[in-house]
Design a protein around this motif. Sequence first.
Motif, PDB file in Angstrom:
ATOM      1  N   GLU A   1       0.778  -1.308   0.080  1.00 28.55           N
ATOM      2  CA  GLU A   1      -0.047  -0.174   0.031  1.00 28.55           C
ATOM      3  C   GLU A   1       0.165   1.375  -0.038  1.00 28.55           C
ATOM      4  N   ASP A   2       1.956   1.105   0.195  1.00 30.92           N
ATOM      5  CA  ASP A   2       2.806   2.723   0.678  1.00 30.92           C
ATOM      6  C   ASP A   2       2.703   2.932  -0.458  1.00 30.92           C
ATOM      7  N   ASP A   3       3.740   2.024  -0.993  1.00 28.66           N
ATOM      8  CA  ASP A   3       4.690   1.931  -2.037  1.00 28.66           C
ATOM      9  C   ASP A   3       3.263   2.813  -3.454  1.00 28.66           C
ATOM     10  N   VAL A   4       1.789   1.841  -3.663  1.00 28.51           N
ATOM     11  CA  VAL A   4       1.030   2.278  -4.432  1.00 28.51           C
ATOM     12  C   VAL A   4       0.845   3.865  -3.912  1.00 28.51           C
ATOM     13  N   VAL A   5       0.520   4.268  -3.047  1.00 29.40           N
ATOM     14  CA  VAL A   5       0.426   5.736  -2.705  1.00 29.40           C
ATOM     15  C   VAL A   5       1.332   6.447  -2.738  1.00 29.40           C
ATOM     16  N   ALA A   6       2.459   6.073  -3.480  1.00 28.83           N
ATOM     17  CA  ALA A   6       3.841   6.728  -3.277  1.00 28.83           C
ATOM     18  C   ALA A   6       3.692   6.970  -4.487  1.00 28.83           C
ATOM     19  N   ARG A   7       3.884   5.855  -5.392  1.00 28.61           N
ATOM     20  CA  ARG A   7       3.985   5.765  -6.834  1.00 28.61           C
ATOM     21  C   ARG A   7       2.818   6.568  -7.768  1.00 28.61           C
ATOM     22  N   VAL A   8       1.380   6.633  -7.098  1.00 32.83           N
ATOM     23  CA  VAL A   8       0.458   7.430  -7.439  1.00 32.83           C
ATOM     24  C   VAL A   8       0.770   9.378  -7.027  1.00 32.83           C
ATOM     25  N   HIS A   9       1.248   9.494  -6.326  1.00 33.12           N
ATOM     26  CA  HIS A   9       1.531  10.292  -6.385  1.00 33.12           C
ATOM     27  C   HIS A   9       2.616  11.133  -6.902  1.00 33.12           C
ATOM     28  N   ALA A  10       3.392   9.935  -7.173  1.00 30.88           N
ATOM     29  CA  ALA A  10       4.666  10.016  -7.955  1.00 30.88           C
ATOM     30  C   ALA A  10       4.208  11.094  -9.082  1.00 30.88           C
ATOM     31  N   ALA A  11       3.324  10.031  -9.500  1.00 27.22           N
ATOM     32  CA  ALA A  11       2.963   9.754 -11.148  1.00 27.22           C
ATOM     33  C   ALA A  11       1.953  11.245 -11.577  1.00 27.22           C
ATOM     34  N   SER A  12       0.983  11.859 -10.600  1.00 24.87           N
ATOM     35  CA  SER A  12       0.857  12.889 -10.961  1.00 24.87           C
ATOM     36  C   SER A  12       1.383  13.783 -10.725  1.00 24.87           C
TER      37      SER A  12
END
Length: 96
Positions: free
Chosen positions: A56-67
């Motif tokens: 979950e932490d990685d998914v949230v970080a990747r979504v924020h980085a992509a945004s």
Amino acid sequence: MRVVFLSPRYPPEMRQFTRGLAEVGAEVLGVGDGSPEPELRRYLADYLEVPSLLDEDDVVARVHAASAARTLSQRRSGARSEPTRTAIAPDLPRMR
């Protein structure tokens, strides 16, 4: 309306939810741990492939980085294009 849809590929019935959202005008942004099939991809405004949805932490970080990586011109254009695996959900508030 923008919807970030986790795992639009699995279970199989999630494809129908994705289709339904897109058909009523939602901009569906998919996040998953595999590539979407062409019939699903046509209902996605964008797609971000992650190594594992279980982290979950990685998914949230990747979504924020992509945004954050999405350019201002992409934010303003509003044009639908072939989904990519990089730009997603630029206007989502940061979750804490």
